[in-house]
Write a protein that holds these residues in place. Structure first.
Motif, PDB file in Angstrom:
ATOM      1  N   ASP A 110      -4.585  32.519 -38.776  1.00  0.00           N
ATOM      2  CA  ASP A 110      -5.376  33.235 -39.783  1.00  0.00           C
ATOM      3  C   ASP A 110      -6.781  33.559 -39.293  1.00  0.00           C
ATOM      4  O   ASP A 110      -7.389  34.537 -39.729  1.00  0.00           O
ATOM      5  N   CYS A 135      -4.860  27.952 -38.722  1.00  0.00           N
ATOM      6  CA  CYS A 135      -4.751  28.235 -40.152  1.00  0.00           C
ATOM      7  C   CYS A 135      -6.134  28.196 -40.798  1.00  0.00           C
ATOM      8  O   CYS A 135      -7.031  27.464 -40.369  1.00  0.00           O
ATOM      9  N   ARG A 136      -6.295  28.982 -41.836  1.00  0.00           N
ATOM     10  CA  ARG A 136      -7.595  29.117 -42.488  1.00  0.00           C
ATOM     11  C   ARG A 136      -8.100  27.790 -43.036  1.00  0.00           C
ATOM     12  O   ARG A 136      -9.293  27.480 -42.948  1.00  0.00           O
TER      13      ARG A 136
END
Length: 441
Positions: A115, A275-276
């Motif tokens: 992300d 990942c965010r």
């Protein structure tokens, strides 16, 4: 018995000069002259495509270019043009440049399992940032590394596990534990033994051998069950396995992944992606306690990011990964054929994925031998091949590969003579090459 027809007088003088000025005579241990036969360590003057010239004017076909970083070949026109364009606009500013957003978008379009991304200059920056982030997110102290893979970082959490652990307190080394690649049961036992203490598992998803069926998915399930961050080191697998790395090829998404080497085709750029939820802990918008993720003055130099964007575009538009595999398959088949023909097929052994080939040199007993490696490298250099590995670049032609196989055939004939004599020393030309990680000089 010596290799004739190659003058390295200027390289010998340059190596002495390097050693006077630079500890080890190189800025990377794997480039040291101890990795080459005595008095046969070329000092490079320039490179173009798959060819390099040393300071004596000797010309070589090069394998393992830039320790696997120059996968498109030296001075690739699309990359150098992109770099020139950005250099004319300035390299570094007091605020982010718009190319940072463009490069991030391009990277995340390619590595779609992530992300967010943050750029740096080398692999150690980003693997260490991944470890720090995992520790912060989990509140746990231990790092689990794949112990049968060679390198993850120049930083203490990894180097403390090697033979060159001088200067690293035992208290730091004790925070790193190891697991074996491909053995899910052993890894699960490790996680149980250190229950609630391991922050992350870090490994190369694949290197010399393919992951066993279900292995990567099994690791993914294990780490989720134990609340552990899964980190894929994609320094080598990034681009050589697929444009999106091993995670793109095998369909298993880690929490964090690190890229470098081929990303810049020799220009200094690396990336931490993930990942965010994790990555934002190093940002300004998540709230809560901050994590010092990455903050490097030169991490977003415009010309390196331009190089990365040009590399990614070239890989996708020109099918570079498929070309690397095709060239590697041709080389592996040719080397195996001539080794078998000379009666050394069980001693000169090609291993690895076609895009990332290495070779083993085995003695009379089938045991890896630095002495036989020395002899083999010496014959390659004498034939105009600089090859610490058989890792190809896309700049090689089929004719280049065939010429390489011819040189290997000659080296294998000498190898057979040494095996018959029971001693490679007459063909070594001096001391043997040495492992990078060793306790004493």
């Amino acid at each position: 018995m010596t290799v004739t027809g190659i003058d390295m007088t200027a390289s010998l003088k340059a190596n002495e000069r390097l050693h006077r000025l630079i500890p080890g005579g190189a800025h990377t241990y794997a480039k040291g002259d101890d990795q080459y036969p005595e008095d046969m360590a070329p000092v490079i003057a320039r490179g173009e495509g798959a060819t390099v010239w040393d300071v004596d004017g000797n010309r070589y076909l090069e394998y393992g270019s830039g320790l696997r970083s120059v996968s498109l070949g030296h001075a690739h026109p699309r990359v150098t043009e992109a770099v020139r364009r950005e250099l004319g606009r300035g390299a570094n500013f007091v605020r982010p440049s718009i190319i940072e957003a463009e490069a991030a978008e391009r990277f995340l379009d390619t590595v779609s399992t992530a992300d967010m991304v943050k750029f740096a200059k080398n692999g150690s920056d980003v693997t260490t940032a991944a470890v720090r982030l995992a520790r912060a997110a989990t509140g746990r102290p231990l790092v689990a590394i794949c112990g049968d893979q060679p390198f993850f970082s120049t930083d203490d959490w990894f180097i403390g596990t090697t033979a060159m652990d001088g200067g690293i307190p035992r208290s730091i080394s004790d925070l790193t534990v190891t697991f074996r690649y491909g053995d899910l049961a052993e890894t699960e036992a490790l996680l149980e033994n250190y229950s609630g203490r391991i922050a992350c598992l870090i490994l190369e998803a694949a290197t010399l051998r393919e992951p066993p069926p279900g292995y990567l998915a099994g690791l993914r399930a294990l780490t989720k069950r134990h609340g552990i961050v899964l980190v894929f080191d994609e320094m080598i697998t990034g681009f050589r396995w697929s444009e999106a790395g091993a995670q793109g090829l095998y369909g298993v998404a880690p929490d964090l992944s690190t890229f470098g080497k081929a990303l810049g085709n020799g220009f200094a750029v690396s990336a931490l992606a993930g990942c965010r939820e994790l990555m934002e802990q190093g940002g300004l918008r998540a709230g809560g306690e901050r994590v010092f993720l990455l903050s490097t003055t030169h991490g977003a130099e415009t010309h390196s990011l331009a190089a990365a964007m040009a590399v990614q575009a070239t890989y996708v538009e020109e099918g570079i990964t498929a070309r690397l595999h095709a060239l590697g398959e041709r080389l592996a088949a040719g080397v195996r054929e001539v080794a078998a023909a000379e009666g050394v097929g069980e001693h000169v052994v090609v291993r690895g994925r076609a895009s990332n080939l290495v070779f083993a040199t085995l003695d009379e007993r089938g045991v890896p031998s630095q002495e036989y490696r020395t002899m083999f490298l010496r014959q390659l250099l004498g034939g105009g091949i600089i090859g610490p590995s058989f890792v190809v670049s896309s700049a090689l032609t089929e004719e280049d590969v065939d010429r390489t196989v011819e040189v290997v055939a000659g080296a294998c004939a000498v190898y057979r003579q040494a095996l018959d004599a029971g001693d490679p020393l007459p063909w070594m030309g001096g001391r043997s090459v040495r492992p990078v990680f060793r306790r004493y000089v």
